[in-house]
Design a protein around this motif. Structure first.
Motif, short mmCIF file in Angstrom:
data_model
loop_
_atom_site.label_atom_id
_atom_site.label_comp_id
_atom_site.label_asym_id
_atom_site.label_seq_id
_atom_site.Cartn_x
_atom_site.Cartn_y
_atom_site.Cartn_z
N VAL A 164 0.86 -1.18 0.00
CA VAL A 164 0.00 0.00 0.00
C VAL A 164 0.90 1.23 0.00
O VAL A 164 1.73 1.43 0.90
CB VAL A 164 -0.93 0.02 1.22
N ILE A 165 0.76 2.06 -1.01
CA ILE A 165 1.60 3.24 -1.19
C ILE A 165 1.18 4.33 -0.21
O ILE A 165 -0.01 4.53 0.05
CB ILE A 165 1.49 3.76 -2.63
N ASP A 166 2.16 5.05 0.32
CA ASP A 166 1.86 6.25 1.09
C ASP A 166 2.76 7.39 0.59
O ASP A 166 3.58 7.20 -0.31
CB ASP A 166 2.03 6.03 2.60
N ALA A 167 2.61 8.56 1.19
CA ALA A 167 3.31 9.74 0.69
C ALA A 167 4.82 9.62 0.85
O ALA A 167 5.57 10.32 0.16
CB ALA A 167 2.80 10.99 1.42
N ARG A 168 5.30 8.75 1.76
CA ARG A 168 6.74 8.61 1.98
C ARG A 168 7.37 7.55 1.09
O ARG A 168 8.59 7.35 1.12
CB ARG A 168 7.01 8.26 3.45
N CYS A 169 6.57 6.84 0.33
CA CYS A 169 7.07 5.72 -0.45
C CYS A 169 8.00 6.19 -1.57
O CYS A 169 7.74 7.19 -2.24
CB CYS A 169 5.89 4.95 -1.05
N GLU A 170 9.07 5.45 -1.76
CA GLU A 170 9.98 5.67 -2.87
C GLU A 170 9.99 4.43 -3.76
O GLU A 170 9.64 3.34 -3.32
CB GLU A 170 11.39 5.97 -2.37
N CYS B 100 2.90 -14.97 -10.12
CA CYS B 100 2.20 -14.47 -8.94
C CYS B 100 1.42 -13.22 -9.35
O CYS B 100 1.50 -12.76 -10.48
CB CYS B 100 3.19 -14.15 -7.81
N VAL B 101 0.64 -12.71 -8.40
CA VAL B 101 -0.10 -11.46 -8.62
C VAL B 101 0.44 -10.43 -7.63
O VAL B 101 0.53 -10.69 -6.43
CB VAL B 101 -1.61 -11.65 -8.42
N VAL B 102 0.81 -9.27 -8.15
CA VAL B 102 1.34 -8.17 -7.34
C VAL B 102 0.34 -7.03 -7.35
O VAL B 102 -0.12 -6.60 -8.41
CB VAL B 102 2.69 -7.67 -7.90
N LEU B 103 -0.02 -6.55 -6.16
CA LEU B 103 -0.90 -5.39 -6.04
C LEU B 103 -0.09 -4.20 -5.53
O LEU B 103 0.48 -4.25 -4.44
CB LEU B 103 -2.04 -5.69 -5.06
N ILE B 104 -0.02 -3.15 -6.33
CA ILE B 104 0.55 -1.87 -5.91
C ILE B 104 -0.65 -0.95 -5.69
O ILE B 104 -1.25 -0.45 -6.65
CB ILE B 104 1.53 -1.31 -6.96
N ASP B 105 -0.99 -0.77 -4.44
CA ASP B 105 -2.28 -0.17 -4.07
C ASP B 105 -2.18 1.33 -3.83
O ASP B 105 -1.27 1.79 -3.13
CB ASP B 105 -2.79 -0.86 -2.80
N GLU B 106 -3.10 2.08 -4.43
CA GLU B 106 -3.24 3.52 -4.22
C GLU B 106 -1.97 4.27 -4.63
O GLU B 106 -1.43 5.10 -3.89
CB GLU B 106 -3.61 3.82 -2.76
N ILE B 107 -1.52 4.03 -5.84
CA ILE B 107 -0.29 4.64 -6.32
C ILE B 107 -0.41 6.16 -6.45
O ILE B 107 0.59 6.87 -6.46
CB ILE B 107 0.14 4.01 -7.66
N ASP C 169 4.42 10.51 -4.91
CA ASP C 169 4.92 11.50 -5.85
C ASP C 169 5.07 10.85 -7.23
O ASP C 169 5.22 9.63 -7.35
CB ASP C 169 6.27 12.04 -5.37
N SER C 170 5.05 11.66 -8.28
CA SER C 170 5.13 11.13 -9.64
C SER C 170 6.43 10.38 -9.90
O SER C 170 6.52 9.60 -10.85
CB SER C 170 4.96 12.25 -10.66
N ASP C 171 7.45 10.61 -9.07
CA ASP C 171 8.71 9.89 -9.25
C ASP C 171 8.53 8.38 -9.07
O ASP C 171 9.30 7.60 -9.66
CB ASP C 171 9.76 10.39 -8.24
#
Length: 328
Positions: free
Chosen positions: A76-82, A161-168, A172-174
């Motif tokens: 689950v993506i958050d604002a601090r994710c890189e 497998c199945v990968v979920l990248i949630d709420e991208i 940030d656009s980076d």
């Protein structure tokens, strides 16, 4: 005959067992999502799923993994994710602490081996997805305990497998821009070690499902690399009522809650959705409706009159999401 490697029933709800922190749930497939998944599998591209919160975007990825019998990995993506967080994590703090301990103890030995960069790199979900055996080997080198993600019985590395990248859209656009090369090549370099993670030639590529709640516009280059599934709340009141009551029936039987209660709750949700358009930005949806149905079943299971009375009392807690202004 069309070749559809992913072909679940649209008539029968799929019961999903609990996994990670996700509780047991139920998913109802539709033709659009089935064809979108098959298109993404065939093209070898990520599937970007758009739609309002609670419509079932994240659960789609989990349900696909269950049908295919492959591991389900998610972040689950958050604002601090890189971007690198999805590939690997470098534990610089642990390496510094280890160096200080060795220095304080003045221990003889090969400090270079003890402080090797590879001992402080934890594989991320895309490392597991692209090359499970390589990730497992790296997990064994990591300075802390690092378990492999859960995997179904009889599954073996190379089955995909199945990968979920949630709420991208929270990132940030980076982040989406940084994923373009890794997702396109199903591999990446690890600069700290000079090594490369790559999908084995005989391995099945992962299905990557990316969700967005449309809180932030995604980079055009990233969207172009994806197939896109739009999961919409249906148009027209009759279709909306049918959609909501069918979702509820996947979770509660007729003995637990009557059709009349489900319809009354659905009608209230649609009214509050319309009101939200003038009261504020947050609109209640299917998730809030299912929360209310669950509460009604727990409070007054099987008691239709009791549930209707409770509905009148608690509906505002489930559906009214925006601040209410004083009339004075």
């Amino acid at each position: 005959m069309l070749n559809k490697p992913f072909d679940p029933s649209t008539q029968t709800a799929r019961r999903l067992p609990p996994i990670y922190s996700w509780p047991a749930s139920v998913h109802q497939f539709d033709d659009d999502s089935i064809w979108a998944v098959n298109a993404a599998l065939g093209a070898g591209r990520p599937l970007l799923v758009r739609g309002e919160p609670g419509i079932g975007k994240s659960q789609l990825a989990r349900a696909v993994a269950d049908v295919l019998g492959v591991p389900f990995l998610y972040h689950v993506i958050d604002a601090r994710c890189e971007c690198d967080d999805l590939l690997y994590t470098y534990d610089a703090v642990s390496r510094l602490a280890q160096a200080q301990l060795l220095g304080a103890a003045q221990e003889a030995g090969d400090w270079k081996a003890e402080l090797a960069e590879s001992k402080f790199i934890q594989p991320g979900l895309l490392w597991w997805a692209f090359n499970w055996e390589s990730a497992q080997a790296q997990a064994g080198l990591y300075c802390r305990r690092c378990e492999a993600p859960p995997r179904p019985k009889n599954w073996k590395p190379g089955d995909g497998c199945v990968v979920l990248i949630d709420e991208i859209d929270k990132a940030d656009s980076d982040v989406p821009n940084g994923l373009l090369e890794s997702l396109g090549n199903t591999g990446f370099r690890v600069p700290l070690t000079g090594g490369t993670v790559a999908r084995p030639e005989t391995g099945q590529p992962p299905l990557v499902v990316v969700t967005t709640n449309e809180e932030r516009e995604l980079p055009a280059a990233f969207v172009r690399r994806c197939l896109v599934l739009q999961m919409n709340f249906p148009d027209g009141e009759d279709r909306q009522l049918e959609f909501l009551t069918q979702r509820a029936r996947n979770h509660a039987t007729g003995e637990e809650i009557a059709d009349a209660v489900l319809r009354k709750a659905a009608e209230q949700l649609l009214k509050d959705r319309r009101d939200a358009e003038r009261l504020g930005p947050v609109r209640p949806g299917a998730a809030e409706y299912l929360d209310l149905v669950k509460a009604l079943v727990e409070i007054a299971k099987g008691d239709t009159n009791g549930q209707l009375e409770v509905l009148e009392t608690i509906k505002r807690f489930a559906f009214r999401k925006n601040p209410e202004r004083s009339s004075s």
